[in-house]
Write a protein that holds these residues in place. Structure first.
Motif, PDB file in Angstrom:
ATOM      1  N   GLY A 274       5.952  -2.475  -8.293  1.00 31.14           N
ATOM      2  CA  GLY A 274       5.198  -1.839  -7.220  1.00 31.14           C
ATOM      3  C   GLY A 274       6.083  -1.634  -6.003  1.00 31.14           C
ATOM      4  N   SER A 298       4.215   1.809 -10.042  1.00 30.66           N
ATOM      5  CA  SER A 298       3.233   2.454  -9.178  1.00 30.66           C
ATOM      6  C   SER A 298       3.683   2.393  -7.731  1.00 30.66           C
ATOM      7  CB  SER A 298       1.868   1.761  -9.320  1.00 30.66           C
ATOM      8  OG  SER A 298       0.916   2.338  -8.453  1.00 30.66           O
ATOM      9  N   VAL A 300       2.535   2.346  -3.869  1.00 30.15           N
ATOM     10  CA  VAL A 300       1.336   1.853  -3.198  1.00 30.15           C
ATOM     11  C   VAL A 300       1.383   2.255  -1.735  1.00 30.15           C
ATOM     12  CG1 VAL A 300       1.074  -0.066  -4.807  1.00 30.15           C
ATOM     13  CG2 VAL A 300       2.371  -0.402  -2.695  1.00 30.15           C
ATOM     14  N   GLN A 316      -3.059  -4.612  -2.697  1.00 30.22           N
ATOM     15  CA  GLN A 316      -3.237  -3.276  -3.251  1.00 30.22           C
ATOM     16  C   GLN A 316      -3.932  -3.350  -4.615  1.00 30.22           C
ATOM     17  OE1 GLN A 316      -2.816  -0.526  -1.782  1.00 30.22           O
ATOM     18  NE2 GLN A 316      -1.509  -1.043  -0.029  1.00 30.22           N
ATOM     19  N   GLU A 318      -3.706  -1.560  -7.309  1.00 28.01           N
ATOM     20  CA  GLU A 318      -2.825  -1.398  -8.469  1.00 28.01           C
ATOM     21  C   GLU A 318      -2.100  -2.695  -8.807  1.00 28.01           C
ATOM     22  OE1 GLU A 318      -2.509   2.440  -5.930  1.00 28.01           O
ATOM     23  OE2 GLU A 318      -2.699   0.274  -5.614  1.00 28.01           O
TER      24      GLU A 318
END
Length: 332
Positions: A274, A298, A300, A316, A318
């Motif tokens: 992330g 991902s 964020v 977050q 995700e």
């Protein structure tokens, strides 16, 4: 006003470092907390010396719980988390490693320059990290990217690449001293094998000896996590790796890891990375295209003024969902 003639500059005192006997240690979690053999391990970043590991564990868990609730999972108990702590140990090692003192005037004029490593090899690596990070962040190559600032310190000339650091700070919104401090510690860790070995040994003291861990690393902790998992030990098993705010996208970093390149250790079956686009430390992300073994990645939306903060990352959706999936947490 101007300094009085004939008076020596006031030296900045070195940071207070706990004696070895008084250094704080990591806190273990409950081994059967999640009803399976899976266990959650948090691995912190730099500048945590003097902080209570138990308090840090509560803060990390509270941030993660905020994210878990947002995506429909039950919150977890901080006592269920393993929290290795190397903050005091790293500070003590850096204290003995550094040889250049600086002055209050120098810090006021350029606080980031004061963060440069003292040894020539670590300082050269630090300059390389800043230059490559700025290049990856889009700094134009107009022939001035190699500009350096030279200041006289107690141990000689302190040479720091200023323009790349200024570029990173301006385009990320993160304070120069924070960015410089992260890259200083990464450079020193990667450059000095004794420091690396001591930090890894300190972390291993609290990592579970058996079971399957979900390892969540932040900032410098992601670099240490890769080295930790590159070891030959079969235990503990690894069911997932989560890296947040990682400076792993630069070959200056990954070529010096124990993985010997951008290769996630084979014992890791699942890896989530992330990163926040405004995080001036997570340069080189996304990692896909550079690293092998990456499962999910991902970006964020961390707030710009907290782009590199671990609580922003853990909250977050995700990130929380990724951790929950590997721990097989129940829905709320």
């Amino acid at each position: 006003g101007e300094a009085a003639v004939g008076l020596a500059p006031t030296l900045v005192p070195p940071p207070r470092v706990a004696e070895a006997a008084a250094q704080l240690h990591g806190v273990p979690g409950r081994p059967d907390a999640f009803g399976t053999a899976r266990q959650l391990v948090f691995l912190h970043g730099r500048s945590q010396q003097g902080h209570d590991p138990e308090a840090l564990r509560r803060e990390w868990t509270a941030a993660l719980n905020g994210g878990l609730v947002r995506v429909g999972y039950r919150p977890i108990d901080p006592a269920d988390v393993f929290f290795p702590y190397y903050g005091d140990r790293l500070a003590a090692l850096l204290h003995t490693h550094e040889a250049v003192a600086t002055t209050f005037d120098a810090v006021a004029a350029d606080p980031a320059a004061a963060a440069a490593p003292a040894t020539p090899s670590a300082r050269a690596l630090y300059d390389q990290l800043l230059a490559q990070a700025a290049e990856r962040a889009g700094m134009p190559d107009d022939g001035t990217s190699a500009q350096v600032d030279e200041r006289i310190g107690l141990g000689g000339v302190v040479r720091v690449a200023r323009r790349p650091l200024d570029w990173l700070a301006h385009h990320s919104g993160i304070d120069r001293l924070v960015i410089a401090g992260v890259f200083r510690d990464v450079a020193t860790y990667l450059d000095d094998r004794r420091i690396r070995d001591d930090v890894l040994a300190c972390v291993r003291e609290t990592v579970p000896a058996s079971g399957d861990i979900v390892l969540v690393g932040h900032s410098l902790g992601t670099v240490i996590a890769m080295d930790l998992l590159a070891g030959a030990a079969a235990e503990p098993g690894v069911t997932g790796l989560v890296t947040l705010g990682a400076p792993l996208g630069m070959d200056t970093v990954y070529d010096r890891l124990l993985t010997r390149g951008p290769h996630c250790p084979a014992r890791v079956p699942w890896w989530f990375n992330g990163w926040a686009p405004c995080d001036g430390v997570a340069i080189g992300c996304p990692l896909r295209g550079h690293w092998s073994g990456l499962t999910v990645e991902s970006s964020v939306d961390n707030p710009r003024d907290r782009a590199h903060d671990i609580d922003a990352y853990l909250g977050q959706p995700e990130v929380a969902a990724a951790i929950a999936s590997r721990l097989e947490l129940p829905r709320g």
